[in-house]
Enzyme design. Structure first.
Site, PDB file in Angstrom:
ATOM      1  N   PRO A 149      78.484  34.564 -18.249  1.00  0.00           N
ATOM      2  CA  PRO A 149      78.868  33.342 -18.943  1.00  0.00           C
ATOM      3  C   PRO A 149      78.884  32.153 -17.551  1.00  0.00           C
ATOM      4  O   PRO A 149      78.221  32.345 -16.784  1.00  0.00           O
ATOM      5  CB  PRO A 149      80.386  33.687 -19.123  1.00  0.00           C
ATOM      6  CG  PRO A 149      80.906  34.837 -17.829  1.00  0.00           C
ATOM      7  CD  PRO A 149      79.340  35.630 -17.616  1.00  0.00           C
ATOM      8  N   LYS A 174      69.991  36.703 -18.148  1.00  0.00           N
ATOM      9  CA  LYS A 174      70.018  35.664 -18.765  1.00  0.00           C
ATOM     10  C   LYS A 174      71.531  34.681 -18.549  1.00  0.00           C
ATOM     11  O   LYS A 174      72.359  35.183 -18.719  1.00  0.00           O
ATOM     12  CB  LYS A 174      70.022  35.706 -20.394  1.00  0.00           C
ATOM     13  CG  LYS A 174      70.018  34.409 -21.271  1.00  0.00           C
ATOM     14  CD  LYS A 174      70.374  34.547 -22.677  1.00  0.00           C
ATOM     15  CE  LYS A 174      71.731  34.062 -22.534  1.00  0.00           C
ATOM     16  NZ  LYS A 174      72.108  32.748 -22.026  1.00  0.00           N
ATOM     17  N   PRO A 175      71.211  33.460 -17.996  1.00  0.00           N
ATOM     18  CA  PRO A 175      72.333  32.776 -17.490  1.00  0.00           C
ATOM     19  C   PRO A 175      72.935  32.085 -18.588  1.00  0.00           C
ATOM     20  O   PRO A 175      72.410  32.178 -19.660  1.00  0.00           O
ATOM     21  CB  PRO A 175      71.837  31.668 -16.496  1.00  0.00           C
ATOM     22  CG  PRO A 175      70.506  32.242 -16.228  1.00  0.00           C
ATOM     23  CD  PRO A 175      70.086  33.053 -17.324  1.00  0.00           C
ATOM     24  N   GLU A 248      82.219  43.136 -19.359  1.00  0.00           N
ATOM     25  CA  GLU A 248      83.351  42.513 -18.700  1.00  0.00           C
ATOM     26  C   GLU A 248      83.774  41.687 -19.625  1.00  0.00           C
ATOM     27  O   GLU A 248      83.073  40.666 -19.868  1.00  0.00           O
ATOM     28  CB  GLU A 248      82.893  42.211 -17.428  1.00  0.00           C
ATOM     29  CG  GLU A 248      82.327  43.002 -16.391  1.00  0.00           C
ATOM     30  CD  GLU A 248      83.447  44.023 -15.674  1.00  0.00           C
ATOM     31  OE1 GLU A 248      84.603  43.659 -16.048  1.00  0.00           O
ATOM     32  OE2 GLU A 248      83.084  45.088 -14.918  1.00  0.00           O
ATOM     33  N   CYS A 282      88.662  34.964 -16.364  1.00  0.00           N
ATOM     34  CA  CYS A 282      89.027  36.131 -17.338  1.00  0.00           C
ATOM     35  C   CYS A 282      90.440  36.773 -16.641  1.00  0.00           C
ATOM     36  O   CYS A 282      91.139  37.257 -17.512  1.00  0.00           O
ATOM     37  CB  CYS A 282      87.776  37.202 -17.322  1.00  0.00           C
ATOM     38  SG  CYS A 282      87.353  37.519 -15.733  1.00  0.00           S
ATOM     39  N   GLU A 379      93.482  34.812 -25.689  1.00  0.00           N
ATOM     40  CA  GLU A 379      93.180  34.294 -24.358  1.00  0.00           C
ATOM     41  C   GLU A 379      92.497  32.742 -24.734  1.00  0.00           C
ATOM     42  O   GLU A 379      91.732  32.631 -25.576  1.00  0.00           O
ATOM     43  CB  GLU A 379      91.628  34.951 -24.124  1.00  0.00           C
ATOM     44  CG  GLU A 379      91.176  34.442 -22.789  1.00  0.00           C
ATOM     45  CD  GLU A 379      89.826  35.130 -22.249  1.00  0.00           C
ATOM     46  OE1 GLU A 379      88.927  35.196 -23.341  1.00  0.00           O
ATOM     47  OE2 GLU A 379      89.577  35.592 -21.041  1.00  0.00           O
ATOM     48  N   LYS A 449      91.313  48.929 -21.951  1.00  0.00           N
ATOM     49  CA  LYS A 449      91.583  48.330 -23.264  1.00  0.00           C
ATOM     50  C   LYS A 449      90.633  47.218 -23.802  1.00  0.00           C
ATOM     51  O   LYS A 449      89.412  47.526 -23.741  1.00  0.00           O
ATOM     52  CB  LYS A 449      93.040  47.847 -23.608  1.00  0.00           C
ATOM     53  CG  LYS A 449      94.205  48.933 -23.225  1.00  0.00           C
ATOM     54  CD  LYS A 449      95.538  48.279 -23.688  1.00  0.00           C
ATOM     55  CE  LYS A 449      96.341  47.689 -22.521  1.00  0.00           C
ATOM     56  NZ  LYS A 449      97.692  47.274 -23.060  1.00  0.00           N
TER      57      LYS A 449
HETATM   58  P1  NAD Z   1      80.240  33.945 -24.373  1.00  0.00           P
HETATM   59  O1  NAD Z   1      80.518  35.280 -24.732  1.00  0.00           O
HETATM   60  O2  NAD Z   1      80.015  32.833 -25.446  1.00  0.00           O
HETATM   61  O3  NAD Z   1      78.846  33.847 -23.601  1.00  0.00           O
HETATM   62  C1  NAD Z   1      78.341  34.616 -22.676  1.00  0.00           C
HETATM   63  C2  NAD Z   1      76.896  34.904 -22.520  1.00  0.00           C
HETATM   64  O4  NAD Z   1      76.335  35.705 -23.687  1.00  0.00           O
HETATM   65  C3  NAD Z   1      76.281  33.526 -22.345  1.00  0.00           C
HETATM   66  O5  NAD Z   1      75.206  33.853 -21.604  1.00  0.00           O
HETATM   67  C4  NAD Z   1      75.609  33.315 -23.849  1.00  0.00           C
HETATM   68  O6  NAD Z   1      74.640  32.676 -24.146  1.00  0.00           O
HETATM   69  C5  NAD Z   1      75.324  34.747 -24.403  1.00  0.00           C
HETATM   70  N1  NAD Z   1      75.427  34.912 -25.805  1.00  0.00           N
HETATM   71  C6  NAD Z   1      75.867  34.233 -26.641  1.00  0.00           C
HETATM   72  N2  NAD Z   1      75.657  34.883 -28.040  1.00  0.00           N
HETATM   73  C7  NAD Z   1      75.140  35.988 -27.492  1.00  0.00           C
HETATM   74  C8  NAD Z   1      74.673  36.947 -28.722  1.00  0.00           C
HETATM   75  N3  NAD Z   1      74.864  36.969 -30.125  1.00  0.00           N
HETATM   76  N4  NAD Z   1      73.979  38.128 -28.050  1.00  0.00           N
HETATM   77  C9  NAD Z   1      73.674  38.005 -26.620  1.00  0.00           C
HETATM   78  N5  NAD Z   1      74.200  36.979 -25.684  1.00  0.00           N
HETATM   79  C10 NAD Z   1      74.947  36.163 -26.374  1.00  0.00           C
HETATM   80  O7  NAD Z   1      81.294  33.750 -23.020  1.00  0.00           O
HETATM   81  P2  NAD Z   1      81.474  32.366 -22.258  1.00  0.00           P
HETATM   82  O8  NAD Z   1      82.117  31.505 -23.168  1.00  0.00           O
HETATM   83  O9  NAD Z   1      80.203  32.086 -21.579  1.00  0.00           O
HETATM   84  O10 NAD Z   1      82.580  32.857 -21.009  1.00  0.00           O
HETATM   85  C11 NAD Z   1      83.832  33.164 -21.344  1.00  0.00           C
HETATM   86  C12 NAD Z   1      84.284  34.462 -21.510  1.00  0.00           C
HETATM   87  O11 NAD Z   1      83.717  35.282 -20.669  1.00  0.00           O
HETATM   88  C13 NAD Z   1      85.759  34.553 -21.501  1.00  0.00           C
HETATM   89  O12 NAD Z   1      86.205  35.504 -22.746  1.00  0.00           O
HETATM   90  C14 NAD Z   1      85.911  35.526 -20.380  1.00  0.00           C
HETATM   91  O13 NAD Z   1      87.195  36.284 -20.269  1.00  0.00           O
HETATM   92  C15 NAD Z   1      84.794  36.200 -20.182  1.00  0.00           C
HETATM   93  N6  NAD Z   1      84.650  36.597 -18.716  1.00  0.00           N
HETATM   94  C16 NAD Z   1      85.056  37.998 -18.448  1.00  0.00           C
HETATM   95  C17 NAD Z   1      84.775  38.221 -17.081  1.00  0.00           C
HETATM   96  C18 NAD Z   1      85.365  39.747 -16.630  1.00  0.00           C
HETATM   97  O14 NAD Z   1      84.891  39.922 -15.766  1.00  0.00           O
HETATM   98  N7  NAD Z   1      86.099  40.177 -17.459  1.00  0.00           N
HETATM   99  C19 NAD Z   1      84.319  37.317 -16.262  1.00  0.00           C
HETATM  100  C20 NAD Z   1      84.121  36.048 -16.716  1.00  0.00           C
HETATM  101  C21 NAD Z   1      84.308  35.515 -17.916  1.00  0.00           C
END
Ligand code: NAD
Length: 476
Positions: A149, A174-175, A248, A282, A379, A449
């Protein structure tokens, strides 16, 4: 227009249909754009990683460790540029951008040391049964896809990339489309270090590119950090091919404050836990559980502290908190402010977007929030804190655990025995006692969970990229 994709050791232009526009969240203006990778380019990246795997596996663990040390060193040499880019694209205050860079450097250095120790883990096994010998061999899982993310891009990618390379895996990263520039540094460093072509590939794009990677039949594993919604799609894609996945995901973590705490100190921890990275963590401790005996003193002080925070553009002002990183996130948080009004929540601080250019919101505090409020349960991913009171230790544990998430928690108490006891009872992956958001490379990261599957960092982070093999021989 940048040339953003690093495939098989070469920088290439995107052939996909999405144009990704990169913004500065402090003024909402675009400053760069790039074309996403096509599905065919994702295929090429996975194929390059597959071709490179045999050679990379054969590189000694010590040599791999030297590459990782090279990454750490080069990140350090690009310090000013990488800090500035995070301030510009993420809206991070300088001190936070500095910490992110230091974390990434420490991660590469740490996994270099673990790679050095890997050959020593290939040991003989002592068997109770006579007539056989057995030995353990730790092998790389293979070709791994890494999807990350935008909230801590440099760090989250380092937490995956460093252990994967240390283990001998080859990688397609993939960033996020929100912050696609910062991880280009990893490709540039790979090039500088003469990392063999195909060992590290970077493809940029939106959901379509992520889905093309996560459902690709050429992967041996996928490691994903992001939202629960996308995480479950990624897990479904992995399930359809019966291959391992690390997830994650999100959190709705509690900070539990007992009434023996020093109030000023507790306020400092609470504020940091919800305003660091503008609450886009997160691990944000977004549910405050405060004991009855201290609540009436603490809540007004907390309100004052949140209202005093300097919110602004980290590029031109000295600030405590920057903007939200994307317009989508700003709209999402503004939506929760509207929900709070509809639910009739009592707002002690903030509760609205800031009336200025850019994607700013005020640090926000709602009190006496019912446990069925959407703001208590979901969240939000912004600087929005919800508070409730509790009486007994048992009640605090019950309320803290009453969540579908289980990422982290903070416990604040002068009674260390009680704090340790409560920490043991919390259903989460990491508990901080009398501290907040302190993450060290040696300790694990990940949740219980709905917060995910698997662990990053520490030796557990490396294990996620290793496959255990045993060779058993009959002596007869
Ligand atoms: P997101 O799920 O929208 O996107 C994450 C990544 O997935 C991006 O690179 C995005 O382009 C890609 N993506 C989007 N649709 C996809 C699909 N259908 N298939 C595969 N990849 C796809 O999340 P975000 O908005 O970028 O980040 C915020 C979220 O990340 C929050 O829920 C946060 O809690 C979580 N997060 C968790 C941790 C952890 O360590 N637990 C750390 C950081 C962020």
């Amino acid at each position: 227009m940048t040339t953003p994709h690093y495939i098989d050791g070469r920088w290439v232009e995107g052939q996909g249909s999405d144009c990704i526009v990169v913004h500065n969240p402090s003024d909402g203006l675009p400053f760069s754009e790039l074309m996403a990778a096509s599905t065919r380019q994702v295929d090429q990246a996975v194929a390059a990683a597959r071709r490179a795997l045999t050679g990379w596996k054969a590189v000694s663990a010590n040599e791999r460790a030297n590459y990782l040390r090279g990454f750490a060193e080069q990140l350090g040499q690009r310090r000013d540029e990488l800090i500035a880019l995070q301030m510009r694209n993420n809206g991070k205050p300088r001190h936070e951008a500095e910490i992110d860079l230091d974390d990434a450097i420490a991660t590469f250095a740490y996994y270099a040391d673990l790679a050095d120790q890997l050959p020593g883990k290939n040991r003989d096994v002592s068997l109770a049964a006579p007539g056989f010998t057995a030995r353990t061999r730790l092998e790389p899982v293979g070709v791994v896809g890494l999807i990350v993310p935008w909230n801590f891009p440099l760090v989250t990618s380092a937490w995956k990339l460093a252990p994967a390379l240390a283990a001998g895996c080859t990688v397609v990263l993939k960033p996020s489309e929100v912050t696609p520039l910062i991880e280009q540094a990893y490709g540039q460093i790979a090039e500088q270090l003469d990392l063999p072509a195909g060992v590290l590939n970077i493809v940029n794009g939106k959901a379509e590119t992520g889905a093309a990677l996560s459902s690709h039949s050429g992967l041996d594993k996928l490691s994903f950090t992001g939202s629960n919604g996308v995480g479950s799609q990624v897990m479904r894609a992995a399930a359809s091919q019966c291959r391992p996945v690390t997830l994650e995901l999100g959190g709705k973590s509690a900070i539990v404050v007992f009434d023996d705490c020093d109030v000023d100190q507790a306020v400092e921890w609470i504020v940091a836990g919800i305003t660091w990275n503008a609450g886009q963590m997160c691990s944000a401790t977004s549910r405050l559980l405060v004991q009855e005996g201290i609540a009436d003193t603490l809540l007004p002080r907390l309100q004052e502290a949140l209202e005093k925070l300097r919110v602004g553009n980290p590029l031109s002002e000295e600030v405590d908190m920057g903007p939200l990183t994307s317009q989508a996130q700003w709209l999402k948080v503004a939506g929760y402010f509207a929900t709070a009004r509809e639910e009739g929540l009592k707002c002690l601080a903030g509760g609205k977007p800031l009336d200025r250019e850019g994607w700013f919101v005020s640090p926000t505090l709602y009190v006496d929030v019912p446990d069925n409020s959407r703001l208590w349960v979901e969240e939000i991913f912004g600087p929005v804190l919800c508070a409730r009171r509790f009486g007994s230790e048992a009640e605090a544990i019950h309320q803290a655990n009453d969540s579908r998430f289980g990422l982290v928690a903070t416990v604040c108490s002068a009674d260390l025995q009680r704090a340790e006891r409560v920490a043991d009872a919390l259903e989460v992956g990491h508990v901080w006692i009398n501290s907040v958001q302190a993450v060290f490379v040696e300790t694990s990261w990940g949740g219980t969970k709905g917060s995910g599957i698997g662990r990053e960092l520490g030796p557990w982070g490396l294990s996620g990229y290793l496959s255990v093999k045993h060779v058993t021989r009959c002596l007869g």
